[in-house]
Design a protein around this motif. Sequence first.
Motif, mmCIF file in Angstrom:
data_model
loop_
_atom_site.group_PDB
_atom_site.id
_atom_site.type_symbol
_atom_site.label_atom_id
_atom_site.label_comp_id
_atom_site.label_asym_id
_atom_site.label_seq_id
_atom_site.Cartn_x
_atom_site.Cartn_y
_atom_site.Cartn_z
ATOM 1 N N GLU A 14 0.457 -1.577 0.325
ATOM 2 C CA GLU A 14 -0.104 0.215 -0.226
ATOM 3 C C GLU A 14 1.104 1.524 0.373
ATOM 4 O O GLU A 14 1.576 1.429 0.850
ATOM 5 N N ILE A 15 0.880 2.978 -0.739
ATOM 6 C CA ILE A 15 0.877 3.647 -0.909
ATOM 7 C C ILE A 15 -0.230 4.970 0.188
ATOM 8 O O ILE A 15 -0.775 4.326 0.216
ATOM 9 N N PHE A 16 0.461 5.200 1.448
ATOM 10 C CA PHE A 16 -0.679 5.719 1.954
ATOM 11 C C PHE A 16 0.200 7.332 1.814
ATOM 12 O O PHE A 16 1.119 7.183 2.355
ATOM 13 N N GLY A 17 -0.337 8.479 1.561
ATOM 14 C CA GLY A 17 -0.301 9.654 1.394
ATOM 15 C C GLY A 17 -0.351 11.030 2.707
ATOM 16 O O GLY A 17 -2.163 10.327 3.014
ATOM 17 N N PRO B 281 9.453 13.459 -1.029
ATOM 18 C CA PRO B 281 10.626 13.024 -1.924
ATOM 19 C C PRO B 281 10.981 13.032 -2.842
ATOM 20 O O PRO B 281 11.759 13.825 -3.555
ATOM 21 N N THR B 282 9.970 14.203 -3.771
ATOM 22 C CA THR B 282 9.768 14.726 -4.686
ATOM 23 C C THR B 282 9.797 15.991 -4.718
ATOM 24 O O THR B 282 9.439 17.394 -6.125
ATOM 25 N N PHE C 138 9.044 8.590 -10.679
ATOM 26 C CA PHE C 138 9.331 8.421 -10.121
ATOM 27 C C PHE C 138 8.192 7.101 -9.506
ATOM 28 O O PHE C 138 8.326 6.092 -8.761
ATOM 29 N N TRP C 139 7.688 7.794 -9.505
ATOM 30 C CA TRP C 139 5.849 6.597 -8.615
ATOM 31 C C TRP C 139 5.941 6.101 -9.768
ATOM 32 O O TRP C 139 5.023 4.640 -9.433
ATOM 33 N N ARG C 140 6.383 6.029 -11.027
ATOM 34 C CA ARG C 140 6.326 4.454 -11.498
ATOM 35 C C ARG C 140 7.267 3.543 -10.358
ATOM 36 O O ARG C 140 6.699 2.444 -10.536
ATOM 37 N N ILE C 141 8.216 3.863 -9.835
ATOM 38 C CA ILE C 141 9.246 3.260 -9.414
ATOM 39 C C ILE C 141 8.404 2.705 -8.431
ATOM 40 O O ILE C 141 8.524 1.454 -7.480
ATOM 41 N N ALA D 253 -0.930 13.542 -4.212
ATOM 42 C CA ALA D 253 -1.292 12.928 -3.088
ATOM 43 C C ALA D 253 -2.641 11.357 -3.887
ATOM 44 O O ALA D 253 -3.267 10.440 -3.341
ATOM 45 N N GLU D 254 -3.500 12.531 -4.664
ATOM 46 C CA GLU D 254 -4.322 11.621 -5.308
ATOM 47 C C GLU D 254 -3.590 10.162 -6.368
ATOM 48 O O GLU D 254 -4.915 9.131 -6.498
ATOM 49 N N ARG D 255 -2.237 10.307 -6.178
ATOM 50 C CA ARG D 255 -2.126 8.766 -7.045
ATOM 51 C C ARG D 255 -2.432 7.707 -5.699
ATOM 52 O O ARG D 255 -1.270 6.896 -6.080
ATOM 53 N N CYS D 256 -1.605 8.193 -4.220
ATOM 54 C CA CYS D 256 -1.906 7.364 -2.980
ATOM 55 C C CYS D 256 -3.116 6.391 -3.180
ATOM 56 O O CYS D 256 -4.363 7.067 -3.327
#
Length: 601
Positions: A35-38, A166-167, A178-181, A202-205
């Motif tokens: 999970e990616i939590f923002g 980070p960005t 970065f987000w692809r990684i 944040a919307e990508r989380c």
Amino acid sequence: MTATSPPAIEARNLTRVFGDNTAVDHLSLAVQKGEIFGIVGPDGAGKTTTLRMLAGILEPTSGSAAVDGFDTRTQAFAVKEHLAYMSQRFGLYPDLTILENLLFYADLYGVPPKERNERIDTLLGATQMRPFRQRRAGTLSGGMKQKLQLICALIHTPAVLLLDEPTNGVDPVSRRDFWRILYDIAKQGGAILVTTAYMDEAERCDRIGLLDRGRLLAAGTLSRIKNLMEGEVLTLQSPVARKIHQVLNDRLEGASANVFGDRVHMVCTDPEAAEAAARTLLREAGLEPPEFQKAAPSLEDVFVSMMGDRQTQENKTSIEDPDLLPPDGESPALTEKKSGSRGPAVTVDDLTRVFGNFRAVDRISFSVQKGEIFGFLGPNGAGKSTTIRMLCGLLSPSSGRGRVAGFDIGTQPEKIKQHIGYMSQKFSLYEDLTVGENIRFYGGIYGLAGKQMARRRDWAVAMAGLAGHENSLTAVLSAGWKQRLALACAILHEPPILFLDEPTSGVDPVSRRRFWDMIYQMADQGVTVFVTTHYMEEAEYCDRIALIYRGKMIAMGTPVALKTRSMTGQTLPSMEEVFISLIEADDRKQQDARRKPEAVS
């Protein structure tokens, strides 16, 4: 991941107190594997303190936390073996090259020799940094240092990844990569907790948490967070959006208005009543009301609606307040604007700067008109900061010509410095000085003294919203306050031209909106504003935009003109889509140019 899987990150009533300040207040959250939590929140909300406690760097005052099943207090060594933590401060070795820094971190994390070369090559390629692998880290731009710091943290694949903005300062192309990684790490089961000031990130989380004053106000999926929005959003588009915004912001009751380039957003509880009232006010002001449309709220709209009321009260000052306007008469820029004087404030012709074998700026030409907001965009390392330093008289050009405020950049750099304000990426402040000491220091540099210095100091403190904090150390200020203080110091001497190098990098949306209100006010007073930014929505706030890539100018025009030029469907693309498409088109052009000699031979 299953519903019964133990969380990879868990905080239970986590609290941290510094003296009388509760930085994190009984925070509880869980992040699952994969999970990616923002976490988003205003400056000083407690985001960095939370990550430092989870990383085992900072002892909590109360509560507990676990990372990959290990308690951060009693099993700190095991925690560090299972996570990678990227802080906001660079953990780089400036005397080592990019490649040497990566090899050092590969050794630190125990990455096997067979894996590290492929991993390094992948990360350098994803961040467009392969051509710079032998460049020393200390010579990199702020954005490139940020990229290097991130790929150093990603040199291995930990169970848990903690990323603190980070960005920040990284261009849209690299952010996308970065987000692809990060997605690949999550697919492999890694848990990622990331703080960010970019609402689109944040919307990508998978889930988002809104943090304010150390408390987690809400957490959930994007759709759940957007349902927390109080009121509805009305938008309108107009070439005189700034004037419309000024009328509505001053006189419209029951709604809040914000301007975004040629668009105005109104948040209101009764859209029909708000539209009728707005139309009446605009007609009274001699402005023909454009069409109003309902719009779905963005995450930034939700953020501002939840945080904005408090911060608006904290930040009521305006540089146009009559009590705060320069007491020594009108600013030179406003006097010049009223007199009808026109012409370019900045002109550049074939400007070039070479460092050894590297051509940082390659024969660029443009002009900026007086009173114009001119956006200067480009990927990290494209030559933006180098160009600004030449225009500010801080760096001599290798060739070409340029004039700023009528003075030659090659032969009259000291004259230029007297007629400009400059705000660098790091806000140009001395953190071991107090607010008042920073203001007095810059006032002395600009030749202010006596009663004039006292009046300008009072003006700067009030404009920055720092009344009562004159004796506070600059180091303890939030990013938003540092930003406003840096701007106040840059315009103490009322310069007609202002250079802003990524001025809103890492600043929360509420502070960023207020900052742009101040820029609009200065432009309306006749000040020329030259600004670089990596927030693509900010690019739309500018009157014109220039895009520099690999030292060359590849596009220039108004935001609408650039969007229309890049339009592929019935709707206009976003500025980020325009930015990426122009960069990719130039890459293809360069590749075709390299193939032609091969075809001839």
